[in-house]
Design an enzyme around this catalytic site. Structure first.
Site, PDB file in Angstrom:
ATOM      1  N   GLU A  91       0.785  -1.224   0.000  1.00  0.00           N
ATOM      2  CA  GLU A  91       0.000   0.000   0.000  1.00  0.00           C
ATOM      3  C   GLU A  91       0.824   1.284   0.000  1.00  0.00           C
ATOM      4  OE1 GLU A  91      -3.367   0.271  -0.296  1.00  0.00           O
ATOM      5  OE2 GLU A  91      -3.314  -1.891  -0.631  1.00  0.00           O
ATOM      6  N   SER A 462     -50.034 -26.084  39.945  1.00  0.00           N
ATOM      7  CA  SER A 462     -49.803 -26.346  41.369  1.00  0.00           C
ATOM      8  C   SER A 462     -48.520 -25.752  41.903  1.00  0.00           C
ATOM      9  CB  SER A 462     -49.782 -27.856  41.616  1.00  0.00           C
ATOM     10  OG  SER A 462     -51.079 -28.316  41.895  1.00  0.00           O
TER      11      SER A 462
END
Length: 773
Positions: A91, A462
């Site tokens: 780059e 229950s």
């Protein structure tokens, strides 16, 4: 001529000066125009890129992330020379020498573009890329933008060192798949930090800089070619030896994708996200990199995930093969070889339930593709379906759910499954602290984000009876007091309400301890009527239950809709000696810079006296020893709990606890009108999930007795016997009149003899249950 010549020279000189002045003026004008709107480079001193918010488990393991841009910041010293060389070679070869603009490269690129009559080659330096990425629109390729980028790059070079510029670049650059910066990309593509990258891997990351056409996932061939070019340039510049370059070039891309999908505890992570966004705002959560230390335990969460899936698949197998499988060839012929599934990206482990693709079907076997893994499905692997040949079940192109029973390399053994029709949820809470250690809100977060642990309100059956019995004990009752289990009708709102037992039998006068252990409905309603509905509601509120509670007698049998979270948290009051510790998911929240933003202290509330809590623990231990929760004895350590089932088997519950941990399980259909099926009680559908989870979650934790709790068989009874009163009750909703609890055992024990009012040894409740419910 001389004069004339002199005049001509003067005119030429004057013209040259005018042109220079115009050029200089134009340059100054352009500079003024283009710099007028440019940002101040000094803003970079306060620049903070968006970073990932990390969530950590109770042992420091990462369990999730939030981010608009997935970025993990690096310091310059953390960037290995190998990666720096790969980036600079491809780059910006003259990065260390230029002052923002590489003029030789500009001239070279310009000549190349003139020869090819178009912009074929760029000349941006790393500094220009950084400046353009931070301050300008990268998609704009106009001359104006190029001039602005150049001016910004020069200013950046004036104010920052090369190390600072390179570090900002390494953390800012976009590298595909939502990853910004090299550390995030390295972890995503190769499942390793940048410090462990090989030459081949470093070159692959450097290759992606040029753009999405070199993404190794989408364009592997282009990425490979570009990677090899980077390697050859590094060898040319002496950054790698020829031997190293040759070896690296021969390597495959070798991707090991690790996507931050928050797969371990997605419902827990989502619950935490919602809290964080409400408290700190969306921007802080997704951009500022919070560090969130949660209460989740990784081992317990894995146990919860597996237990819920195992339990739902076991339930589904009991109800037979449904078929109607999706087939990829129905709409996309020819996709058999190219088909991929997101589930295949992660590692496949023994015990996993995954989607497989049927690639061939023979009379005696079928071949299943699971990513790179191949499995052969034989009749022994689908016995539960009742079919004898794969051709009766499958066809090529079907997508099937299978469980991995063995895996070795690229081959596996599997069992045929199907996506469960029902849903389930599980919550586990640490008793001493109130910390939520595990949370499962449904079978598959990807299919449904609805959290059934915190958002679903369902009738509790229950399992609600514990609040009725706790109220009675607080009012002075004893487990050895008796109550009548006989038909009774209450007149309420001009209508008759007659509760019934699950087995449709009646046992006469029995003790409270036995009535709770066997989950007898009629005694529970009688007891609620005795102690007072409003008193039970008031006590239940103290337990931390905030959901609406209807003031009717069917409340004793679970006519109230609660969330699994609040119901499970309420149960922790019993092993916590009567106090309630607010459940919570977060230990500490810190900023990215290490500032503590929050360190919550959970609210602690006195609920019931310690002696009442200990008596309830002893009574709920008998639910496990002799009653509806008898299967929980398989845990092999002291535990207590309560089953719950609603009318028509629409909801199944089991909430159980050891001295250390309380866990609650709910099973049902999202459409509460759909039954789970006959006899799918809390003991059958929910308790096995709790048991499997607890067996795995409690591994390595020493077994303990409940402190200060004396088993009921070692206690002495002798309190006042409860005397039945006339059958009266406050008005009840007509829709709730017929609600019955369906979690009682299918066997019965001999009737107990009524206790006398004088002190006497506690009666025995008889033999253990023959089959649990």
């Amino acid at each position: 001529m001389k004069i004339g010549g002199g005049t001509l020279f003067g005119r030429l000189a004057f013209t040259f000066l005018v042109v220079c002045a115009i050029g200089f003026g134009a340059a100054v004008g352009l500079l003024f125009v283009y710099t007028g709107d440019l940002p101040e480079i000094h803003a970079l001193e306060d620049y903070r890129p968006n970073v990932v918010t990390e969530l950590y488990a109770d042992d420091g393991q990462s369990i999730g992330t939030f981010a608009l841009q997935r970025r993990i910041l690096l310091a310059y010293q953390q960037i290995p020379k190998l990666l720096r060389d790969a980036i600079l070679t491809t780059e910006d070869q003259h990065f260390e020498e230029h002052w923002g603009v590489d003029f030789p490269r500009v001239l070279e690129a310009g000549w190349h573009d003139v020869r090819h009559r178009g912009m074929k080659q760029g000349a941006s330096t790393l500094t220009m890329q950084l400046a353009g990425g931070l301050f300008l629109n990268r998609s704009d390729r106009s001359l104006r933008r190029k001039i602005e980028e150049t001016i910004l790059a020069i200013q950046v070079e004036r104010h920052y060192t090369k190390e600072q510029i390179f570090t900002m670049y390494a953390n800012q650059i976009y590298l595909g798949a939502g990853n910004y910066g090299f550390e995030a990309a390295s972890q995503y593509y190769f499942n390793r930090p940048v410090g462990q990258l090989t030459l081949s891997q470093a070159a692959t990351l450097a290759a992606i800089i040029r753009g999405p056409i070199y993404n190794p996932i989408i364009h592997p061939e282009r990425a490979l070619a570009r990677r090899n070019l980077v390697i050859s340039l590094m060898a040319r510049d002496g950054k790698a030896t020829q031997a190293q370059a040759a070896a690296a070039t021969k390597e495959p891309l070798g991707l090991h994708l690790t996507s931050p999908r928050n797969d371990l505890a997605p419902y827990f992570v989502e619950e935490t996200r919602q809290y964080l966004e409400h408290t700190y705002g969306t921007a802080a959560v997704h951009e500022q990199g919070l560090r969130v230390y949660t209460t989740l335990n990784v081992a317990m969460q894995r146990a919860a995930n597996l237990a819920v899936r195992d339990g739902l698949h076991a339930y589904d197998r009991r109800h037979g093969w449904r078929g109607n499988l999706p087939n990829i060839l129905a709409e996309n012929p020819g996709t058999l070889d190219s088909y991929q599934n997101d589930e295949w990206r992660g590692s496949i482990q023994k015990g996993d339930y995954v989607t497989g693709l049927v690639t061939s079907v023979e009379p005696t076997f079928a071949t299943i593709k699971i990513g790179a893994i191949r499995a052969m499905l034989t009749p022994a692997d689908f016995v539960w379906t009742g079919r004898k040949s794969p051709r009766q079940l499958l066809k090529v192109g079907d997508l099937v759910v299978v469980q991995i029973t063995e895996v070795a390399g690229n081959t596996a053994r599997v069992q045929l499954e199907q996506e469960p029709a029902a849903q389930a949820a599980l919550v586990a809470i640490d008793n001493p602290t109130g910390e939520i250690k595990a949370m499962v809100g449904g079978y598959d977060f990807a299919e449904s984000k609805f959290n059934r642990a915190t958002q679903a309100v369902r009738q509790t059956g229950s399992s609600f009876k514990v609040y009725v019995y706790a109220t009675a004990l607080e009012q002075g009752a004893s487990p050895f007091d008796t109550i009548v289990d006989q038909p009774v009708t209450f007149r309420s709102g001009g209508k008759d309400y007659s509760p019934k037992n699950y087995d449709e039998k009646f046992e006469g006068r029995i003790t409270l301890r036995r009535a709770l252990a066997d989950s007898r409905n009629v005694p529970a309603v009688r007891l609620l009527d005795k102690v007072g509905v409003q008193n039970v509601i008031d006590v239940t509120r103290r337990f931390g239950v905030a959901s609406p509670l209807p003031p009717y007698l069917p409340l004793a049998l679970g006519a109230a809709d609660l969330t699994l979270m609040e119901h499970t948290s309420a149960f922790t009051v019993f092993p916590d000696d009567g106090i309630h510790i607010e459940p919570h998911t977060i230990r500490r929240v810190m900023s990215y810079d290490g500032v503590v933003l929050e360190e919550p202290k959970p609210q602690v509330t006195d609920v019931i006296p310690p002696d009442v809590a200990r008596t309830m623990v002893a009574m709920l231990e008998e639910v496990v020893q002799f009653g509806t929760g008898v299967r929980a004895k398989e845990l092999g350590r002291p535990s207590a709990g309560k089953t719950g089932t609603t009318n028509d088997f629409t909801d199944a519950w089991y909430i159980g606890f050891t001295p250390q941990l309380t866990a609650g399980v709910w099973v049902g259909n999202d459409d509460r009108r759909v039954s789970l099926g006959k006899k799918e009680t809390g003991a059958r559908a929910a308790l096995p999930i709790w048991l499997e989870f607890s067996q795995r979650a409690m591994q390595g934790i020493p077994a303990e007795d409940f402190p200060n709790v004396v088993p009921l068989e070692k206690q002495v009874g002798g309190k006042q016997i409860l005397v039945d009163t006339p059958d009266t009750a406050p008005p009840a909703d007509a829709a709730e009149q017929g609600l019955t609890e369906t979690g009682a055992p299918v066997r019965s024990r001999p009737p107990e003899k009524p206790l006398q009012k004088v002190s006497a040894p506690a009666p025995s409740d008889g033999a253990p249950a023959a089959s649990p419910q």
